[in-house]
Design a protein around this motif. Structure first.
Motif, short mmCIF file in Angstrom:
data_model
loop_
_atom_site.label_atom_id
_atom_site.label_comp_id
_atom_site.label_asym_id
_atom_site.label_seq_id
_atom_site.Cartn_x
_atom_site.Cartn_y
_atom_site.Cartn_z
N VAL A 283 0.86 -1.18 0.00
CA VAL A 283 0.00 0.00 0.00
C VAL A 283 0.90 1.23 0.00
CG1 VAL A 283 -1.78 1.29 1.26
CG2 VAL A 283 -1.81 -1.21 1.28
N ILE A 284 0.56 2.21 -0.84
CA ILE A 284 1.36 3.44 -0.92
C ILE A 284 0.46 4.67 -0.89
CG2 ILE A 284 3.30 2.39 -2.16
CD1 ILE A 284 2.08 3.55 -4.77
N ASP A 285 1.05 5.81 -0.57
CA ASP A 285 0.34 7.09 -0.63
C ASP A 285 0.40 7.63 -2.05
OD1 ASP A 285 -0.35 7.34 2.14
OD2 ASP A 285 1.74 7.83 2.56
N VAL A 286 -0.77 8.01 -2.58
CA VAL A 286 -0.85 8.50 -3.95
C VAL A 286 -1.75 9.72 -4.06
CG1 VAL A 286 -0.46 6.22 -5.00
CG2 VAL A 286 -2.81 7.00 -4.55
N SER A 287 -1.61 10.41 -5.17
CA SER A 287 -2.62 11.38 -5.58
C SER A 287 -3.24 10.85 -6.88
CB SER A 287 -2.03 12.77 -5.80
OG SER A 287 -1.18 12.79 -6.91
N VAL A 288 -4.52 11.05 -7.03
CA VAL A 288 -5.25 10.60 -8.21
C VAL A 288 -5.87 11.83 -8.86
CG1 VAL A 288 -7.17 9.19 -9.06
CG2 VAL A 288 -5.74 8.34 -7.18
N THR A 289 -5.52 12.05 -10.12
CA THR A 289 -6.02 13.22 -10.86
C THR A 289 -6.75 12.75 -12.10
OG1 THR A 289 -4.09 14.48 -10.12
CG2 THR A 289 -5.36 15.40 -11.93
#
Length: 130
Positions: free
Chosen positions: A119-125
């Protein structure tokens, strides 16, 4: 009588105009909106199964699951830790684990992180709505 017809016709036109403008406003609000959260990838047991959109899931495809975005929407997923990103198409619903915002195919996850991370930290655009 003529005045009543005119008022009713005017009200009908206002209502119809408001209804026809609503979908384009929603799409404009969703476009380019980034959300941040956790990303994970599909377990191998899902390879070949049918997704919520009716497609067969492939661990090698550039696809992902999101709870709300319409099927066919293309999004850019960026790993916040290393700034690596991939573009994927939403074709399934999920993830259903609290705190997670997107499930990627394993191939797409491995382009932006080591799969051992899980599991990783992401931004989704959103880059393209369907």
């Amino acid at each position: 009588m003529k005045l009543i017809k005119l008022v009713l016709l005017s009200m009908l036109l206002v209502i119809l105009n408001a209804c026809s403008a609503l979908p384009s406003n929603i799409n404009n609000q969703q476009r380019d909106v980034a959300e941040q959260g956790k990303a994970s990838f599909y377990a191998d047991k899902y390879h070949g199964r049918t997704t919520a959109s009716g497609e067969r899931f492939s661990q090698q495809a550039a696809t992902a699951a999101h709870l709300k975005l319409p099927f066919g929407t293309r999004v850019k997923v960026t790993n916040i830790a290393n700034n690596k990103s991939v573009v994927v198409r939403i074709n399934d619903r999920g993830p259903y684990i609290q705190g997670r915002i997107i499930d990627l195919s394993k191939a797409m996850f491995e382009k932006i992180a080591d799969s051992s991370a899980g599991v990783i930290d992401v931004s989704v655009t959103v880059i393209e709505n369907k």
